[in-house]
Design an enzyme around this catalytic site. Structure first.
Site, short mmCIF file in Angstrom:
data_model
loop_
_atom_site.label_atom_id
_atom_site.label_comp_id
_atom_site.label_asym_id
_atom_site.label_seq_id
_atom_site.Cartn_x
_atom_site.Cartn_y
_atom_site.Cartn_z
N GLU A 127 -9.92 -23.49 4.25
CA GLU A 127 -9.10 -24.62 4.91
C GLU A 127 -10.13 -25.28 6.21
OE1 GLU A 127 -5.34 -21.99 5.35
OE2 GLU A 127 -5.52 -22.92 7.40
N ARG A 138 0.85 -1.36 -0.07
CA ARG A 138 0.03 0.07 -0.07
C ARG A 138 0.73 1.36 -0.10
NH1 ARG A 138 -4.53 -0.77 4.60
NH2 ARG A 138 -2.35 -1.35 5.71
N HIS A 141 -0.83 -25.43 6.72
CA HIS A 141 -0.66 -24.21 7.44
C HIS A 141 0.34 -24.25 8.55
CE1 HIS A 141 -3.24 -20.59 8.57
NE2 HIS A 141 -1.92 -20.26 8.83
N ARG A 200 -2.72 -16.08 3.45
CA ARG A 200 -4.14 -16.48 3.70
C ARG A 200 -4.70 -17.13 2.66
NH1 ARG A 200 -3.10 -16.82 8.44
NH2 ARG A 200 -3.91 -16.05 10.24
O1 GLV Z 1 -1.57 -18.17 10.35
C1 GLV Z 1 -1.08 -17.80 11.47
C2 GLV Z 1 -1.17 -16.42 12.14
O2 GLV Z 1 -1.92 -15.66 11.39
O3 GLV Z 1 -0.65 -16.37 13.13
#
Ligand code: GLV
Length: 328
Positions: free
Chosen positions: A272, A181, A290, A243
């Protein structure tokens, strides 16, 4: 909070030393069997608790928060990403939200670098070949991947983790490009010899590897949309340790199947723990459950950060890691 110990509901099993300290300091309600809490159990927790310690697997949405009792003043998230918490509703109900920034930067950057290496060098595919018993020995043309040295890495989101990835990738001889940004401090740009792209679209079209390190917010949902993914060169690789929701996973899968992208390394998924079954069938992807911040050291550091935030808050001071809705 009064003199009694605050009631702290922890939604998942945490490392033993953290749970021990949690019980010493607070009236802690722990989740010994580590089964994710149901929505009903979460609602019950927010009704009675002074502090909730959720993780990325808990949906703390407006529906849950609307049931919060008057004592719930703090949500001390175990993790950095807070996209599973409705920050606007928390703010409207004067509930403070904290997270655990900083302590998982290096671990997540290591995992990202591991994927940046693993996918183009076909590391997991090669391992599968050896285990299959079908390896016939060295050959000049066996399982050729692509060189990382001298290639362009495009970092989407140049916060702490993005910068830590840039440092590693620079040491591997990659040219660092980024979209953010805002531009990072000139000293950091100089140290990383990083090129800033105001236009994400223009950067995508010129990179060899793209790695994502921005938070998931309404503004970054499907930031890598079908249209943007199409801008990537056919030979490019995509890595995501941020994510899943930031990438249109169906569009990505279609492109990988068609060969319009060379490969992907994914530590996170849009739905997920469900993973698009078509991704499972592809050889040019590395899929991880993850694990970005999953080190013993990191989990202890995260737990200590949670403890500090709760203790500081319950002692009547602003906790160090407040998340402001305006930051997202
Ligand atoms: O994915 C893990 C976190 O956001 O800490």
């Amino acid at each position: 909070m009064s003199n009694r110990k605050p009631v702290v509901v922890v939604t998942r099993k945490l490392p033993d030393p953290i749970e021990t300290r949690m019980m010493e300091l607070f009236d802690a309600r722990l989740n010994h069997d580590d089964r994710p809490m149901s929505r009903a159990a979460l609602i019950e927790a927010v009704r009675d608790a002074d502090v909730l310690v959720p993780t990325v697997t808990d949906r703390i949405d407006a529906g849950v928060l609307s049931q919060a009792g008057p004592s719930l003043r703090l949500i001390a998230n175990f993790g950095t990403g807070v996209d599973h918490i409705d920050l606007a509703t928390a703010r409207a109900r004067a509930i403070t939200v904290t997270n655990t920034p900083g302590v998982l930067t290096e671990d997540t950057a290591d995992m990202t670098m591991a994927l940046i290496l693993a996918v183009p060098r076909r590391l997991v595919e090669g391992e599968r070949l050896v285990r299959s018993g079908n390896w016939g020995g060295w050959s000049p043309t066996l399982m050729l991947g692509h060189r990382i040295w001298g290639k362009r890495l495009g970092i989407v989101g140049m916060g702490r983790i993005g910068q830590a990835v840039a440092r590693r990738a620079k040491a591997f001889g990659m040219a660092i490009h980024y979209h953010n940004r805002k531009r990072v401090h000139p000293d950091i740009e100089a140290e990383l010899e990083a090129t800033y792209w105001e236009s994400l679209d223009q950067m995508l079209a010129r990179m060899d590897v793209i790695t994502i390190h921005c938070p998931h917010t309404p503004a970054t949902f499907h930031l890598l949309s079908a249209r943007r993914l199409e801008l990537l060169p056919k030979h490019a690789y995509l890595v995501n340790c941020a994510r899943g929701e930031i990438v249109d996973e169906n569009a990505l899968t279609r492109m990988l199947i068609r060969g319009d992208l060379a490969g992907a390394g994914l530590d996170v998924f849009e739905h997920e723990p469900a993973v698009n079954p078509k991704l499972l069938a592809l050889d040019n992807v590395v899929l991880l459950p993850h694990l970005g911040s999953a080190t013993e050291e990191g989990r202890i550091d995260m737990g200590e950060t949670v403890l500090i935030n709760i203790k500081t808050f319950s002692d009547g001071h602003p906790p160090p890691d407040r998340v402001l809705a305006s930051m997202f």
